[in-house]
Motif scaffolding. Structure first.
Motif, PDB file in Angstrom:
ATOM      1  N   LYS A  64      51.067  38.234  40.991  1.00 22.05           N
ATOM      2  CA  LYS A  64      49.678  38.411  41.371  1.00 22.05           C
ATOM      3  C   LYS A  64      49.520  38.522  42.882  1.00 22.05           C
ATOM      4  O   LYS A  64      48.610  39.186  43.365  1.00 22.05           O
TER       5      LYS A  64
ATOM      6  N   TRP B  42      47.617  41.545  44.624  1.00 21.89           N
ATOM      7  CA  TRP B  42      46.553  41.326  45.616  1.00 21.89           C
ATOM      8  C   TRP B  42      46.847  42.054  46.913  1.00 21.89           C
ATOM      9  O   TRP B  42      45.971  42.666  47.511  1.00 21.89           O
TER      10      TRP B  42
ATOM     11  N   ASP C  67      38.829  36.929  47.777  1.00 25.09           N
ATOM     12  CA  ASP C  67      39.414  37.472  46.552  1.00 25.09           C
ATOM     13  C   ASP C  67      40.550  36.602  46.041  1.00 25.09           C
ATOM     14  O   ASP C  67      40.614  36.269  44.849  1.00 25.09           O
TER      15      ASP C  67
ATOM     16  N   SER D  63      39.263  33.073  44.814  1.00 26.94           N
ATOM     17  CA  SER D  63      38.527  33.120  43.551  1.00 26.94           C
ATOM     18  C   SER D  63      39.457  33.453  42.401  1.00 26.94           C
ATOM     19  O   SER D  63      39.282  32.969  41.274  1.00 26.94           O
ATOM     20  N   GLN D  64      40.475  34.265  42.654  1.00 26.65           N
ATOM     21  CA  GLN D  64      41.445  34.580  41.617  1.00 26.65           C
ATOM     22  C   GLN D  64      42.175  33.326  41.167  1.00 26.65           C
ATOM     23  O   GLN D  64      42.484  33.146  39.996  1.00 26.65           O
TER      24      GLN D  64
ATOM     25  N   GLN E 167      38.946  30.553  39.655  1.00 22.58           N
ATOM     26  CA  GLN E 167      38.022  30.871  38.575  1.00 22.58           C
ATOM     27  C   GLN E 167      38.755  31.169  37.273  1.00 22.58           C
ATOM     28  O   GLN E 167      39.807  31.815  37.277  1.00 22.58           O
ATOM     29  N   THR E 168      38.176  30.713  36.173  1.00 22.46           N
ATOM     30  CA  THR E 168      38.692  31.035  34.846  1.00 22.46           C
ATOM     31  C   THR E 168      37.947  32.251  34.312  1.00 22.46           C
ATOM     32  O   THR E 168      36.724  32.271  34.291  1.00 22.46           O
ATOM     33  N   LYS E 169      38.695  33.260  33.882  1.00 17.35           N
ATOM     34  CA  LYS E 169      38.096  34.507  33.407  1.00 17.35           C
ATOM     35  C   LYS E 169      38.517  34.708  31.951  1.00 17.35           C
ATOM     36  O   LYS E 169      39.472  35.428  31.652  1.00 17.35           O
ATOM     37  N   TYR E 170      37.801  34.071  31.048  1.00 19.18           N
ATOM     38  CA  TYR E 170      38.197  34.026  29.649  1.00 19.18           C
ATOM     39  C   TYR E 170      38.324  35.406  28.986  1.00 19.18           C
ATOM     40  O   TYR E 170      39.303  35.659  28.275  1.00 19.18           O
ATOM     41  N   PRO E 171      37.360  36.331  29.171  1.00 19.98           N
ATOM     42  CA  PRO E 171      37.511  37.637  28.513  1.00 19.98           C
ATOM     43  C   PRO E 171      38.760  38.377  28.966  1.00 19.98           C
ATOM     44  O   PRO E 171      39.419  39.041  28.165  1.00 19.98           O
ATOM     45  N   LEU E 172      39.089  38.284  30.259  1.00 22.28           N
ATOM     46  CA  LEU E 172      40.278  38.966  30.752  1.00 22.28           C
ATOM     47  C   LEU E 172      41.543  38.329  30.210  1.00 22.28           C
ATOM     48  O   LEU E 172      42.501  39.017  29.839  1.00 22.28           O
ATOM     49  N   GLU E 173      41.562  37.005  30.150  1.00 20.84           N
ATOM     50  CA  GLU E 173      42.748  36.306  29.651  1.00 20.84           C
ATOM     51  C   GLU E 173      42.963  36.556  28.162  1.00 20.84           C
ATOM     52  O   GLU E 173      44.073  36.421  27.655  1.00 20.84           O
TER      53      GLU E 173
END
Length: 251
Positions: free
Chosen positions: A28, A32, A47, A50-51, A54-60
């Motif tokens: 990653k 980046w 960037d 936040s990467q 933050q938890t990004k459930y739909p992407l995971e």
């Protein structure tokens, strides 16, 4: 900026970078670095932090990468590569985001919903005009899952071969390097000789697959019944999105 504010920003930035690098790993970090070129330092720091935080459930939840080709519903001569990243949301529904390629700086170009034959059969007649079948895309080898062993890929496509997709592209990247215009309805191929040979060859070389090998490997996948109401473009008449003025409702 005052000295104290500069020191505070520098300390905060250093902390964010350290946390980000520790959390997201080498791949990653490389991603980046590639997409961050030319961005102001503040934006790059925001960037990466936040990467990491933050938890990004739909992407995971995206479990499948599929690569194929699409054609514009009203223009068979316009064909583009489409890299799908999909979530199996329900037993009869996948939802996919589509990029122009599988790279860190890829352009987001559209979406696709994929449903079972049973769900398609239950759709209203007008709705069915928006959908295309996947029988040829699967059997021909044009639709592929790069990096997945052939045996596992075959099992996946045995299920996908009877499905239907509704696709809109929001970025006409074959014309402009900017997302001008409104979403356009897209379709899939249904027979030999429709896909542009050069486009397909370039895709195979870039992704590292052989359409012909995949086609041979899937030869024994049973050909499903294809609903006559799908693939409306084959009739010579189709639907496409346009802009029109409408009165504003205020209630």
């Amino acid at each position: 900026m005052s000295t104290s504010r500069l020191q505070s920003f520098s300390l905060g930035a250093a902390t964010a970078v350290a946390a980000g690098l520790a959390a997201i790993g080498s791949r990653k970090v490389a991603t980046w670095a590639k997409i961050g070129k030319g961005h102001p330092l503040k934006h790059r720091l925001l960037d990466v932090s936040s990467q990491a935080l933050q938890t990004k459930y739909p992407l995971e939840a995206m479990s499948t990468y599929l690569d194929g080709l699409h054609l514009y519903a009203d223009d068979m001569g316009r064909q583009v590569e489409a890299a799908h990243f999909c979530i199996h949301l329900r037993h009869d529904l996948h939802q996919c985001v589509i990029f122009d390629r599988n790279e860190p700086d890829a352009r987001l170009i559209g979406i696709e919903y994929i449903i079972s034959a049973e769900r398609f059969d239950a759709l209203p007649a007008e709705e069915k005009r928006l959908w295309h079948s996947h029988h040829y895309e699967v059997k021909s080898g044009i639709l592929t899952a790069p990096g997945v062993p052939k045996l596992a890929e075959r099992s996946y496509f045995e299920d996908l071969v009877s499905t239907y997709g509704k696709t809109f592209h929001t970025w006409q990247y074959d014309r402009d390097d900017f997302p001008f215009g409104i979403p356009q309805l897209m379709m899939g191929f249904t027979d030999d000789g429709q896909a542009q040979a050069e486009l397909l060859s370039d895709r195979d070389a870039r992704v590292g697959v052989s359409t012909q090998e995949r086609r041979a490997h899937r030869e024994n996948i049973p050909m499903p019944h294809v609903a006559a109401e799908a693939n409306a473009w084959e009739s010579g008449h189709t639907v496409q999105t346009t802009l029109r003025d409408v009165p504003l409702r205020r209630d």
